[in-house]
Design a protein around this motif. Sequence first.
Motif, PDB file in Angstrom:
ATOM      1  N   UNK B  91       0.805  -1.224   0.000  1.00  0.00           N
ATOM      2  CA  UNK B  91       0.000   0.000   0.000  1.00  0.00           C
ATOM      3  C   UNK B  91       0.834   1.268   0.000  1.00  0.00           C
ATOM      4  N   UNK B  92       2.138   1.138   0.298  1.00  0.00           N
ATOM      5  CA  UNK B  92       3.038   2.299   0.267  1.00  0.00           C
ATOM      6  C   UNK B  92       2.993   2.994  -1.098  1.00  0.00           C
ATOM      7  N   UNK B  93       2.577   2.272  -2.137  1.00  0.00           N
ATOM      8  CA  UNK B  93       2.511   2.833  -3.497  1.00  0.00           C
ATOM      9  C   UNK B  93       1.770   4.168  -3.535  1.00  0.00           C
ATOM     10  N   UNK B  94       0.718   4.304  -2.730  1.00  0.00           N
ATOM     11  CA  UNK B  94      -0.109   5.520  -2.784  1.00  0.00           C
ATOM     12  C   UNK B  94       0.702   6.772  -2.449  1.00  0.00           C
ATOM     13  N   UNK B  95       1.796   6.628  -1.691  1.00  0.00           N
ATOM     14  CA  UNK B  95       2.583   7.792  -1.262  1.00  0.00           C
ATOM     15  C   UNK B  95       3.873   7.977  -2.066  1.00  0.00           C
ATOM     16  N   UNK B  96       4.130   7.145  -3.065  1.00  0.00           N
ATOM     17  CA  UNK B  96       5.378   7.243  -3.831  1.00  0.00           C
ATOM     18  C   UNK B  96       5.359   8.458  -4.768  1.00  0.00           C
ATOM     19  N   UNK B  97       6.510   9.129  -4.841  1.00  0.00           N
ATOM     20  CA  UNK B  97       6.632  10.277  -5.741  1.00  0.00           C
ATOM     21  C   UNK B  97       6.428   9.877  -7.201  1.00  0.00           C
ATOM     22  N   UNK B 105      -4.190  13.404  -2.732  1.00  0.00           N
ATOM     23  CA  UNK B 105      -3.734  13.381  -1.340  1.00  0.00           C
ATOM     24  C   UNK B 105      -3.685  14.804  -0.766  1.00  0.00           C
ATOM     25  N   UNK B 106      -3.226  15.758  -1.595  1.00  0.00           N
ATOM     26  CA  UNK B 106      -3.184  17.154  -1.146  1.00  0.00           C
ATOM     27  C   UNK B 106      -4.598  17.641  -0.812  1.00  0.00           C
ATOM     28  N   UNK B 107      -5.540  17.291  -1.664  1.00  0.00           N
ATOM     29  CA  UNK B 107      -6.932  17.703  -1.426  1.00  0.00           C
ATOM     30  C   UNK B 107      -7.457  17.091  -0.128  1.00  0.00           C
TER      31      UNK B 107
END
Lengths: 159, 159, 159
Positions: B91-97, B105-107
């Motif tokens: 699930x770390x994929x969601x936060x990868x650059x 995510x910003x929203x």
Amino acid sequence: MKNLVLTAALAAGLALPGLAQSSTAMTDQQAFQQGTFHGATADQAQYHVIYQLDSDDPKLIQQTLRNIGNALEDTRLKGKLTVELVAFGTGVAVFRKDQSYEPQLTALKQKGVILAQCLNTLKEKKISKDELLPLIAYVPSGNGELIIRQAQGWSLVHP
Amino acid sequence: MKNLVLTAALAAGLALPGLAQSSTAMTDQQAFQQGTFHGATADQAQYHVIYQLDSDDPKLIQQTLRNIGNALEDTRLKGKLTVELVAFGTGVAVFRKDQSYEPQLTALKQKGVILAQCLNTLKEKKISKDELLPLIAYVPSGNGELIIRQAQGWSLVHP
Amino acid sequence: MKNLVLTAALAAGLALPGLAQSSTAMTDQQAFQQGTFHGATADQAQYHVIYQLDSDDPKLIQQTLRNIGNALEDTRLKGKLTVELVAFGTGVAVFRKDQSYEPQLTALKQKGVILAQCLNTLKEKKISKDELLPLIAYVPSGNGELIIRQAQGWSLVHP
């Protein structure tokens, strides 16, 4: 007097936990916005969690066993976490003698983890207890176990 | 007197929530049978939920982010819901650059959602914080976070 | 006197549940090590559970419906379990007229199970209520329903 007692009791039993919860969340939200949030605070004396395993996917089984290890090693929970692993449906694979999970299960049992197999699954899939490792316990149904544990205040993790 | 106090306190702390819960459920069950059930009633001042993301399946990631948006917009919860998203395992994929979830995510962060990554996962997968978006926080373990949050009374959603 | 009342109330409302929970878990852990553990004890008068269905995989749908049946038949919960099934995302399939789940759903409804469909899903997927079985209810969002039910003390099962 009775009214005062009841009012105090109601306030304590119903309102205080809500307040405490809400203020904790506000603080964590603010801390996150300010870049100082490092995880929920574990200020209880004991924690309990039931892990749900209802798949025979080897990757998911390994992930579940690894997750239990990680939870037991989390610095916030170390020494105060009770864990139960309940297998049902195709998840029975984790307890089969013809699979290779016995070393990991033995290690978890030595750390106090309860290993529970759903009896309904055995009936539905015509599996005999002889096919499963002797180190486990049996519960009437995996779903019942999940429901009762949560009602007892246990957390649930379904990897 | 002490006995009376204790009896009242016990009744308030242990029995009343049970009663309240039970009568609500009875009413909803009856309403459903009569065709007049339109969803659980949200009569609490605050709600808290932790979302579990432990997969790199793009469809599941999108579903999870969309689900959080839907929960925040649910007319029953609007303005009183605190949300935390915790990613672990793949699930770390969601936060990868090198992925494309930053705008969403910003929203969510602007709406107050806490974005938390499991540190155990980084260690196990040898991922550096430099590979992840700077807008997130880190927690010792995703599993620990799920366990502590539920013990604090938070709801859990695992899409 | 006020202090005594408050102290007793706080002890009852905050400490006792923790103690009770902890001692139960200790006993179950010990019983498991001794080979005498046969499942969590259901000593509450009522139990409530919400089942989450967010997939159109026919195997998972069948497993979910079978799981609900198993929970209702668990000897520990029989006659004291309230169940709600909430479908959202692709899980809407279970309620479609062009699928074949009507007999099973009718049987569950006769046993008191609440059948709820997420309205957000209909909007997102442009599905009309006419395409779904008339025996169901609608809730603003499936995620909201999961969150509110758990806050009411309901257990969650996501097969």
